[in-house]
Design a protein around this motif. Structure first.
Motif, short mmCIF file in Angstrom:
data_model
loop_
_atom_site.label_atom_id
_atom_site.label_comp_id
_atom_site.label_asym_id
_atom_site.label_seq_id
_atom_site.Cartn_x
_atom_site.Cartn_y
_atom_site.Cartn_z
N UNK A 202 0.88 -1.00 -0.16
CA UNK A 202 0.10 -0.02 -0.05
C UNK A 202 0.75 1.27 0.04
N UNK A 203 0.22 2.31 -0.46
CA UNK A 203 0.81 3.72 -0.43
C UNK A 203 -0.27 4.61 0.44
N UNK A 204 -0.07 5.04 1.48
CA UNK A 204 -0.88 5.87 2.06
C UNK A 204 -0.32 7.40 2.24
N UNK A 205 -1.16 8.21 2.29
CA UNK A 205 -0.84 9.55 2.18
C UNK A 205 -1.85 10.46 2.91
N UNK A 206 -1.18 11.57 3.73
CA UNK A 206 -1.94 12.41 4.12
C UNK A 206 -2.27 13.60 3.40
N UNK A 207 -3.29 13.62 2.87
CA UNK A 207 -3.40 15.01 1.78
C UNK A 207 -4.32 15.95 2.42
N UNK A 208 -3.97 16.29 3.64
CA UNK A 208 -4.52 17.63 4.13
C UNK A 208 -3.62 18.49 4.07
N UNK A 209 -2.30 18.39 3.45
CA UNK A 209 -1.32 19.11 3.01
C UNK A 209 -0.70 18.50 1.87
N UNK A 210 -0.54 19.29 0.55
CA UNK A 210 -0.14 18.96 -0.56
C UNK A 210 0.93 19.74 -0.96
N UNK A 211 1.92 19.31 -1.99
CA UNK A 211 2.89 20.22 -2.74
C UNK A 211 2.27 20.32 -4.03
N UNK A 212 2.64 21.80 -4.35
CA UNK A 212 2.47 22.15 -5.94
C UNK A 212 3.85 22.30 -6.47
N UNK A 213 4.35 21.47 -7.33
CA UNK A 213 5.76 21.50 -7.85
C UNK A 213 5.56 22.03 -9.29
N UNK A 214 6.64 23.05 -9.46
CA UNK A 214 6.83 23.84 -10.70
C UNK A 214 8.08 23.94 -11.13
N UNK A 215 8.34 24.30 -12.32
CA UNK A 215 9.74 24.61 -12.85
C UNK A 215 10.05 26.35 -13.26
N UNK A 216 11.18 26.64 -12.89
CA UNK A 216 11.59 27.97 -12.97
C UNK A 216 12.92 27.80 -14.06
N UNK A 235 -6.75 23.94 -12.01
CA UNK A 235 -8.09 23.66 -12.56
C UNK A 235 -9.32 23.23 -12.15
N UNK A 236 -10.19 24.04 -12.30
CA UNK A 236 -11.53 23.81 -11.57
C UNK A 236 -11.76 24.70 -10.27
N UNK A 237 -10.76 25.41 -9.96
CA UNK A 237 -10.64 26.36 -8.73
C UNK A 237 -11.23 27.81 -9.26
N UNK A 238 -12.19 28.23 -8.51
CA UNK A 238 -12.72 29.56 -9.00
C UNK A 238 -11.80 30.89 -8.65
N UNK A 261 11.04 23.75 -8.16
CA UNK A 261 10.71 24.28 -7.10
C UNK A 261 9.09 23.82 -6.74
N UNK A 262 8.95 24.14 -5.50
CA UNK A 262 7.61 23.90 -5.00
C UNK A 262 7.08 24.84 -3.97
N UNK A 263 5.64 24.91 -3.94
CA UNK A 263 5.09 25.39 -2.51
C UNK A 263 4.43 24.40 -1.79
N UNK A 264 4.16 24.54 -0.43
CA UNK A 264 3.32 23.61 0.40
C UNK A 264 2.27 24.36 0.73
N UNK A 265 0.96 23.58 0.50
CA UNK A 265 -0.37 24.47 0.66
C UNK A 265 -1.22 23.42 1.43
N UNK A 266 -2.16 24.06 2.10
CA UNK A 266 -3.27 23.18 2.91
C UNK A 266 -4.11 22.74 1.69
N UNK A 267 -4.80 21.54 2.02
CA UNK A 267 -5.88 21.28 1.22
C UNK A 267 -7.06 21.93 1.39
N UNK A 268 -7.49 22.87 0.65
CA UNK A 268 -8.63 23.58 0.95
C UNK A 268 -9.94 22.92 1.04
N UNK A 269 -10.29 22.34 2.27
CA UNK A 269 -11.48 21.69 2.30
C UNK A 269 -11.63 20.36 1.55
#
Length: 365
Positions: A202-216, A235-238, A261-269
């Motif tokens: 199994x792979x189990x992850x706590x998705x209450x906090x996620x990473x957004x990975x991007x390139x500079x 996509x899909x966010x207002x 690079x990446x930012x750490x974000x709370x999973x908004x609801x």
């Protein structure tokens, strides 16, 4: 006719933390001056602009994707060989809590160890009940304790070992529990399959906090720092949301010539999902600098020039530039605040300058 370009200092970028330097003389060159008197600049397709000092904010827009936080992700493996006998209705996407049962295994190794432990325990009890065997029974204590510790190496709970000793019945295997609260992202445990320590169950992850990975990309790298503000929208966010850069890779990807690079974000609801596409915007404060419109700078490949208007002449002037934004270029050296430069149709001015330099009329007034 082309200029003799000679040897000059090349343009270089400066860090946003470095303040603007005062203008300093640059090496002279045999440029031809272009006379503008008597001819309206508009008719020539020219306009002019003043060199100004302005605060600059460089906008960087890139794309990224949502992924799990690796520090909140667990991979579940068995430490023994065996067969899957139950998966407790676990499936990809189901939520588990820490300690919940995930998979039950039948293991010949565990069965053999349990039978050995029961044999030792029976021997010790028999010796203890005899009149002359109490001393020998005590000598078996370290052996029994070693047999118990073996189960801890296989992640067999101590409660299960105690139950085997109490009942005298082997369990023949082990039930693996979830090491964390989270969502099952991968399930490799299938009823009846043979598994070994290398098998990912199994792979189990706590998705209450996620990473957004991007390139500079390389031309933006000098301006990006850990802790800078970023705005992302999936996509899909207002609406867009704010975050801070939490990581910059120490190496450049040789295939894409970019920096991860990446930012750490709370999973908004729970609205963010790993794998989603995202846009990321960075606003980088460059401080105050001398600036000119980008179309005032003529890039020759060897040096950068602007045409400064002096006494009715367009005087080619070498400058040192660094990236700006919003149609403006930062000037590090070569001109002073308040100078007037030609914008638009620089190639026409440059061609005329080259012709005059070639004809010996470069210093005519």
């Amino acid at each position: 006719m082309a200029h003799d370009h000679g040897s000059h200092a090349s343009a270089s970028s400066t860090s946003p933390a470095t303040g603007p330097r005062p203008p300093s003389p640059l090496p002279s060159a045999d440029y031809g001056h272009v006379r503008l008197e008597g001819v309206p600049l508009v008719e020539l397709g020219f306009s002019t602009s003043k060199v100004e000092r302005k605060p600059l904010v460089r906008r960087v827009r890139t794309t990224g994707w949502v992924t799990v936080d690796e520090t909140r992700t667990s991979h579940v493996h068995a430490k023994v060989r065996g067969f899957v006998v139950a998966t407790h209705d676990r499936f990809v996407g189901s939520t588990v809590k820490k300690g919940d049962p995930l998979v039950s295994l039948y293991s010949e190794g565990i069965l053999a160890a349990e039978l050995e432990l029961l044999s030792l325990v029976d021997q010790r009890r028999a010796l203890e009940s005899s009149a002359t065997g109490s001393g020998v029974a005590r000598s078996l204590d370290p052996v029994v304790e070693a047999a118990r510790r073996r189960f801890s190496l296989w992640d067999v709970p101590s409660g299960q070992v105690a139950r085997v000793e109490k009942t005298g019945k082997p369990t023949r295997g082990v039930t693996l529990s979830s090491p964390r609260e989270g969502v099952i992202l991968v399930r490799g445990a299938i009823d009846g399959t043979y598994v070994e320590p290398s098998t990912e169950l199994f792979v189990i992850s706590d998705i209450s906090r996620l990473w957004i990975v991007f390139d500079i990309f390389e031309h933006d790298m000098p301006f990006v720092r850990v802790g800078q503000n970023a705005t992302f929208q999936c996509e899909g966010m207002l609406h867009a949301h704010d975050a801070k850069i939490s990581y910059l890779s120490p190496t450049i990807d040789p295939a894409t010539r970019s920096l991860r690079a990446r930012v750490t974000v709370d999973n908004l609801g729970g609205t963010l999902r790993p794998g989603a596409f995202s846009t990321v915007d960075l606003g980088i404060d460059l401080g105050e600098s001398l600036v000119v419109p980008s179309d005032a700078v003529l890039h020759t490949g060897v040096r950068d020039l602007v045409f400064v208007v002096k006494d009715g002449m367009a005087v080619p002037t070498e400058v040192v530039v660094s990236p700006g934004d919003g149609g403006l270029v930062r000037i590090e050296q070569g001109v002073a605040e308040g100078d007037v430069v030609v914008t638009g149709a620089q190639f026409l001015v440059d061609s005329e300058s080259r012709l005059r330099a070639g004809s010996g009329a470069s210093h005519a007034h």
